[in-house]
Motif scaffolding. Structure first.
Motif, mmCIF file in Angstrom:
data_model
loop_
_atom_site.group_PDB
_atom_site.id
_atom_site.type_symbol
_atom_site.label_atom_id
_atom_site.label_comp_id
_atom_site.label_asym_id
_atom_site.label_seq_id
_atom_site.Cartn_x
_atom_site.Cartn_y
_atom_site.Cartn_z
ATOM 1 N N ALA A 72 1.982 -13.457 -1.372
ATOM 2 C CA ALA A 72 2.226 -12.139 -0.784
ATOM 3 C C ALA A 72 2.172 -11.045 -1.845
ATOM 4 N N MET A 73 2.704 -11.317 -3.025
ATOM 5 C CA MET A 73 2.661 -10.319 -4.099
ATOM 6 C C MET A 73 1.223 -10.044 -4.538
ATOM 7 N N ARG A 74 0.408 -11.088 -4.565
ATOM 8 C CA ARG A 74 -0.999 -10.889 -4.907
ATOM 9 C C ARG A 74 -1.670 -9.971 -3.892
ATOM 10 N N ALA A 75 -1.390 -10.177 -2.604
ATOM 11 C CA ALA A 75 -1.978 -9.322 -1.563
ATOM 12 C C ALA A 75 -1.538 -7.870 -1.737
ATOM 13 N N ALA A 76 -0.279 -7.669 -2.082
ATOM 14 C CA ALA A 76 0.215 -6.308 -2.293
ATOM 15 C C ALA A 76 -0.474 -5.637 -3.476
ATOM 16 N N ARG A 77 -0.605 -6.362 -4.579
ATOM 17 C CA ARG A 77 -1.264 -5.794 -5.762
ATOM 18 C C ARG A 77 -2.705 -5.423 -5.462
ATOM 19 N N GLU A 78 -3.399 -6.250 -4.689
ATOM 20 C CA GLU A 78 -4.799 -5.966 -4.373
ATOM 21 C C GLU A 78 -4.953 -4.702 -3.538
ATOM 22 N N ARG A 79 -3.889 -4.322 -2.841
ATOM 23 C CA ARG A 79 -3.922 -3.090 -2.050
ATOM 24 C C ARG A 79 -3.411 -1.896 -2.856
ATOM 25 N N GLY A 80 -3.188 -2.112 -4.144
ATOM 26 C CA GLY A 80 -2.752 -1.028 -5.006
ATOM 27 C C GLY A 80 -1.280 -0.706 -4.896
ATOM 28 N N LEU A 81 -0.498 -1.626 -4.352
ATOM 29 C CA LEU A 81 0.930 -1.404 -4.197
ATOM 30 C C LEU A 81 1.695 -1.988 -5.378
ATOM 31 N N GLN A 82 2.762 -1.335 -5.775
ATOM 32 C CA GLN A 82 3.621 -1.857 -6.834
ATOM 33 C C GLN A 82 4.770 -2.621 -6.192
ATOM 34 N N VAL A 83 4.785 -3.929 -6.448
ATOM 35 C CA VAL A 83 5.841 -4.768 -5.895
ATOM 36 C C VAL A 83 7.158 -4.412 -6.561
ATOM 37 N N GLY A 84 8.178 -4.160 -5.745
ATOM 38 C CA GLY A 84 9.470 -3.735 -6.263
ATOM 39 C C GLY A 84 9.679 -2.240 -6.136
ATOM 40 N N ARG A 85 8.611 -1.519 -5.850
ATOM 41 C CA ARG A 85 8.726 -0.080 -5.611
ATOM 42 C C ARG A 85 8.156 0.260 -4.240
ATOM 43 N N ASP A 86 6.859 -0.019 -4.033
ATOM 44 C CA ASP A 86 6.207 0.292 -2.758
ATOM 45 C C ASP A 86 6.543 -0.745 -1.690
#
Length: 227
Positions: A147-161
């Motif tokens: 799930a974190m990989r998917a978030a990063r690929e969308r340009g999201l910062q895990v823990g903030r966005d």
């Protein structure tokens, strides 16, 4: 298949894991009076020793943690419904939302397969929503890493966005990017206790069943930094 394995390998006993709600393995072993212990319970047979994590309370704790950090739109990536762990963790997610006064949204609940890829695919679908979740509670650490990989690929910062949590407390969770908030279960101690129960069962021939519930430990890391 299990009967063939027992005849072929000739073990003195067996430890079962990833218990199903209706688990034919436990039925078969109970009916044949074969020594075993299990990591978890099943609904169709209760006449055996097991050790189980209190996953329901643990997932209530995860929801409360995210709410306290400011996250309100919280999704859940689970596992196939046949698994006891899915029933318990999903129930904890739902009761955690209710305790926080957050309405249940079925669109925020997706099924994974307990793997990184399953978590990745499910998170992609969640984050592509018109109103995506701000927090994702995952059924295990592997799912959360995906799930974190998917978030990063969308340009999201895990823990903030978006916040992401797991369950298990694996070594990978400590070294993921960012480090993963998770529920740690004492794998070594649980395994040791299960083997001890099985050895006692084999040695005694018959023993009173032992059924223990262990509380997981919330480990807070950067993947739920707050918004």
């Amino acid at each position: 298949m299990l009967g063939y394995a027992l005849a072929e390998w000739g073990p003195d006993g067996m430890v079962l894991s990833r218990m199903r709600l209706q688990d034919w393995r436990a039925d078969y072993l109970c009916q044949n009076d074969f020594p075993f212990a299990a990591h978890g319970r099943t609904l169709n047979c209760d006449d055996y020793s097991y050790i189980e994590m209190d996953s329901r309370s643990g997932f209530e704790l995860l929801v409360r943690h995210l709410v306290e950090r400011g996250y309100r739109r919280i999704a859940y990536i689970g596992a196939p419904a046949i698994f006891t762990l899915q029933a318990d963790r999903y129930a904890g997610y739902c009761s955690g939302l209710a305790a926080a006064g957050i309405a249940f949204d079925p669109s925020l609940v997706l099924e994974g397969d307990l793997s990184r890829n399953g978590g990745y695919q499910a998170a992609q679908n969640l984050l592509a929503m018109d109103n995506p979740p701000t927090g994702i509670i995952c059924i295990n650490d592997l799912t959360a890493v995906g799930a974190m990989r998917a978030a990063r690929e969308r340009g999201l910062q895990v823990g903030r966005d978006v916040a992401v949590t797991g369950y298990d407390g694996t070594d990978d969770s400590e070294h993921s990017q960012p480090p993963l908030t998770t529920l740690r279960q004492p794998v070594y101690e649980t395994s040791r206790q299960l083997v001890a129960l099985l050895i006692e069962r084999i040695s005694a021939g018959k023993m009173e069943k032992v059924q223990r519930i262990i509380q997981p430990e919330l480990i807070i890391r950067a993947s739920t930094g707050g918004i």
